[in-house]
Write a protein that holds these residues in place. Structure first.
Motif, short mmCIF file in Angstrom:
data_model
loop_
_atom_site.label_atom_id
_atom_site.label_comp_id
_atom_site.label_asym_id
_atom_site.label_seq_id
_atom_site.Cartn_x
_atom_site.Cartn_y
_atom_site.Cartn_z
N ARG A 151 22.93 -2.76 -7.51
CA ARG A 151 22.75 -1.89 -6.34
C ARG A 151 22.72 -0.46 -6.86
NH1 ARG A 151 26.91 -3.58 -3.75
NH2 ARG A 151 28.35 -1.88 -4.24
N VAL A 180 25.92 1.58 -8.31
CA VAL A 180 27.17 0.81 -8.37
C VAL A 180 27.69 0.67 -9.80
CG1 VAL A 180 26.08 -1.47 -8.51
CG2 VAL A 180 28.34 -1.23 -7.48
N GLN A 184 24.03 8.44 -4.19
CA GLN A 184 24.39 7.01 -4.15
C GLN A 184 25.64 6.75 -4.98
OE1 GLN A 184 20.66 5.76 -5.73
NE2 GLN A 184 19.65 5.56 -3.72
N CYS A 199 28.81 7.98 -3.26
CA CYS A 199 29.23 7.05 -2.19
C CYS A 199 29.90 5.82 -2.79
CB CYS A 199 28.03 6.65 -1.34
SG CYS A 199 27.37 7.97 -0.29
N GLU A 200 29.31 5.28 -3.85
CA GLU A 200 29.91 4.11 -4.50
C GLU A 200 31.29 4.45 -5.07
OE1 GLU A 200 28.93 1.05 -4.59
OE2 GLU A 200 26.90 1.20 -3.79
N ALA A 229 26.75 4.64 2.78
CA ALA A 229 25.98 4.01 1.70
C ALA A 229 24.51 4.24 1.94
CB ALA A 229 26.27 2.51 1.65
#
Length: 225
Positions: A59, A62, A91, A94-95, A102
């Protein structure tokens, strides 16, 4: 002595060079940081730039969230260091839990590459003081996993606390909830956005120089700290 702003490179990062250039345009020193670094080299702020860290496997963002450098960034951010996440950097933030919500695949499932108008909704972050609230700026964007989503209670908190920093104008390009293009942390030191301000620092090379204000804002915040 100029402010020192670190720019992280992960395997798959594409925009670290342009981010470093934007830092230098704002009369700060761009300090290269590698994903395996645990030492942030004494920088005053960090930019997590765009690209496809670790190939976006599993993802987007991630795997990068677990890179050694991010452990140091998370610790520094909790202590108040300004951090900017751009596109893939958003991104990753957020992870990492530094920002809520997300990013998922764009509505329509297409990669988007275009110049995008944004409205500045919050000018009280470490990265936006150079703008007027309500100003509309033209910034390039390029992503396929750029649709910002969050649970309704999180969206309500972001809206109620004034933590939406940028909003899409002239149509929502990717289906993001509430037309959100960028948000901030509770203390306003961490900002993430999907469009690329580092590609809009010179009218000769971008659609505008509207993105430069973000980097000057960070320098102002560091000088006044």
């Amino acid at each position: 002595m100029s402010a020192r702003i670190g720019v992280i490179t992960f395997p798959g990062t594409l925009d670290d060079g342009d981010a470093a250039r934007a830092v230098r345009y704002a009369d700060a020193e761009a300090v290269p940081l590698w994903h395996a670094d645990e030492d942030l080299k004494g920088v005053d702020a960090v930019v997590v730039p765009g690209g496809f860290s670790y190939g976006d496997y599993l993802r987007a963002g991630v795997i990068a969230r677990f890179a050694p450098v991010m452990s140091s960034v998370i610790e520094a951010a909790h202590k108040g260091m300004p951090v900017l996440g751009i596109c893939n950097g958003f991104q990753i933030l957020c992870e990492a839990g530094l920002l809520p919500g997300a990013m998922i695949r764009n509505a329509g499932l297409h990669f988007i590459c275009r110049d995008q108008w944004l409205r500045v909704e919050n000018t009280e972050t470490a990265w936006t003081t150079r703008y007027d609230k309500g100003a509309e700026i033209l910034i390039p964007m390029k992503n396929i996993d750029g649709c910002f989503v969050a649970e309704q209670n999180t969206l309500d908190e972001l809206e109620g606390e004034g933590r939406v920093v940028f909003r899409y104008v002239g149509g929502n390009p990717n289906g993001s909830r509430n037309d959100i293009a960028g948000i901030r942390s509770e203390n306003g030191r961490v900002v993430g956005l999907m469009p690329h301000p580092e590609h809009a620092i010179d009218a000769l090379t971008g659609p505008s120089d509207d993105g430069l204000g973000m980097f000057y804002s960070a320098v102002d915040a560091l000088v006044s700290a």
